[in-house]
Write a protein that holds these residues in place. Sequence first.
Motif, PDB file in Angstrom:
ATOM      1  N   ALA A 135      67.720  88.004  18.551  1.00 52.84           N
ATOM      2  CA  ALA A 135      67.437  86.637  18.997  1.00 52.84           C
ATOM      3  C   ALA A 135      67.638  85.635  17.881  1.00 52.84           C
ATOM      4  N   ALA A 136      67.514  86.085  16.624  1.00 51.19           N
ATOM      5  CA  ALA A 136      67.728  85.208  15.472  1.00 51.19           C
ATOM      6  C   ALA A 136      68.015  86.075  14.254  1.00 51.19           C
ATOM      7  N   THR A 137      68.798  85.547  13.321  1.00 51.58           N
ATOM      8  CA  THR A 137      69.115  86.252  12.078  1.00 51.58           C
ATOM      9  C   THR A 137      68.964  85.282  10.920  1.00 51.58           C
ATOM     10  N   ALA A 138      68.735  85.822   9.720  1.00 53.74           N
ATOM     11  CA  ALA A 138      68.611  84.973   8.533  1.00 53.74           C
ATOM     12  C   ALA A 138      68.914  85.802   7.293  1.00 53.74           C
ATOM     13  N   ARG A 139      69.466  85.144   6.293  1.00 47.65           N
ATOM     14  CA  ARG A 139      69.584  85.715   4.946  1.00 47.65           C
ATOM     15  C   ARG A 139      68.698  84.866   4.046  1.00 47.65           C
ATOM     16  N   VAL A 179      77.990  92.900   8.371  1.00 44.65           N
ATOM     17  CA  VAL A 179      76.793  93.504   8.963  1.00 44.65           C
ATOM     18  C   VAL A 179      75.999  92.456   9.734  1.00 44.65           C
ATOM     19  N   MET A 180      75.894  91.274   9.177  1.00 49.11           N
ATOM     20  CA  MET A 180      75.215  90.186   9.886  1.00 49.11           C
ATOM     21  C   MET A 180      75.894  89.906  11.216  1.00 49.11           C
ATOM     22  N   ALA A 181      77.233  89.956  11.232  1.00 53.58           N
ATOM     23  CA  ALA A 181      77.961  89.713  12.473  1.00 53.58           C
ATOM     24  C   ALA A 181      77.618  90.760  13.522  1.00 53.58           C
ATOM     25  N   CYS A 182      77.410  92.008  13.089  1.00 50.36           N
ATOM     26  CA  CYS A 182      77.005  93.056  14.033  1.00 50.36           C
ATOM     27  C   CYS A 182      75.632  92.744  14.635  1.00 50.36           C
ATOM     28  N   TYR A 183      74.688  92.379  13.791  1.00 46.38           N
ATOM     29  CA  TYR A 183      73.321  92.160  14.270  1.00 46.38           C
ATOM     30  C   TYR A 183      73.201  90.914  15.144  1.00 46.38           C
TER      31      TYR A 183
END
Length: 555
Positions: A133-137, A124-128
């Motif tokens: 502009a930025a992603t984080a867990r 799912v992270m790969a989709c977003y």
Amino acid sequence: MRGSIGSMVLERLRHSGVSRIYGVPGDYNLEFLELIERTPGIEFIGTCNELNAAYAADGDARLTGIGAVLVTYGVGDLSALSAVAGACAEGVPLVVISGMPPWHAIQSRALVHHTLADGNYDNVMACYRQFAAATARLHPASAVTETDRVLHAARTFSRPVYIQFPSDICYVDVEVGTPPAMEPQFDPVLVERAADLVVRRIRQARQPLVLVDALVRQYGLVERVQQLCAQYGLPYAALSTARTIMAETGPEWLGAYGGRASAPHVADYVHGADCVIGLGVRFVDSTSGYFSQEIGAGALVDIQAFSLTCDGLDFQGITAAALLDAVWRKLASLPHTRAEPPPAVQAAVPPAAQAWEQAAFWPRAEAFLRPGDVVVADNGSSMVAMLHARLPAGCSLLVQPVWAAIGYSLPASLGACLATPHRRHVLFIGDGSFQMTAQELSTLLRHRCNITIFLINNGGYTIERMILGPQASYNDIANWDYASLPAAFGSGAAPLSLRAGSIAELDAALVQAAAHQGVAFVEVGFTPMDAPPAMAAMGQAVRRYDYGIETPDLT
């Protein structure tokens, strides 16, 4: 200063300008929702599904500067993703927070629901990552710095960002500190050099022009640009992605520009300009009359959020805001002659149509609008008509011409209504678009929003019929009893709900709707191929571009 990770996230959101979080409860975000319920200054707005939640946050963000969405992992993430991609395409900052399975499940690769049951927690992270502009867990060891990094990216790049929030860390106590400054950095020496170049181009120009795109909304540049145009007498035009961002009255307002689809006096001036100050300009098919723009060779002074390209030179390390400030300061200190904008052209008054058709409807709909209204139009007949309308002073027009998802406008209206409850809202939406996201009518009723909805019932996808298949069954849809839906969706007193199938019925409905507070729903019915005049030309342009043919097969 210490506090829980959940409280830190909410405080950072409030500091960024978020007042409402749209979404749907799910078992992985419930503890965070419990915290929202107890936190003043931020409100959860439950929607019927996650797609609509993200559309609503988009509508909110276009009026307030930023929006927020809360979903649950997997099913909620992917339901919202189309709307998030639309916000990315249109430059709308959204913060998407996904309540995900607990850290112990992630670490052990547990096979839990809302996943593919394969132990993979990265898909799912790969989709977003494609649309953010930025992603984080979030992890307790880095939650504060990661939250600050992601929110800074949302503001800096005016795009969506995505945060995965494992369900078991909401109340973990950490050192939260204070939110960092979020102003983008720039090189002042480069800004001065870039401003000198822009000033020189303006002063040498015989026929200068400012061409406005969504950048002006994204970075809060309206006052700067308006001041610059007024000081120097610079005419300005707007692409469809920037309608109503700048004042559409006054001597400097030239009109809407969309290549050959523009009004003749606008097209003539733009195509003859020797200095076009482009503010974030992107010539997309739907905003340029299908790539019919004509900007003179060497005329474009291309100002983007963090760069300037002009006369073969490229400046990085600047910001549009700093550059415009420097240009204004330099022009103010120099003797100059105001540019002479072309004389204002009065729009031709359409003939008084007596037959019941859209040629009679749209002038009356335009006259229904008041100064200060928020006008929302869905892709299709509604957007085409509103993009060619003369809107009263102070109106805000919300449209989605780049991503062009039908159904966007109804939930976006929810966000707009809650963002600006003191204003009247007017939505124009076709029957095909309405059927995509109709559930959110119930949320508009639930929150007693002040909105008049005009449902244009053409019996199917008229915009597609204009391209191909005017009589094809694939462009037909079920004909709902639309005017009965508000009473069915509302739990309180029945809202005003009307039908108009003639000019007399429409005139009576407009009077009632104008006097009504709350949700007013007006269904207006037309034949399948009845549309604003510009629709046929647009259909031909799309048909030629997509399929290489001039006329549809009418058999």
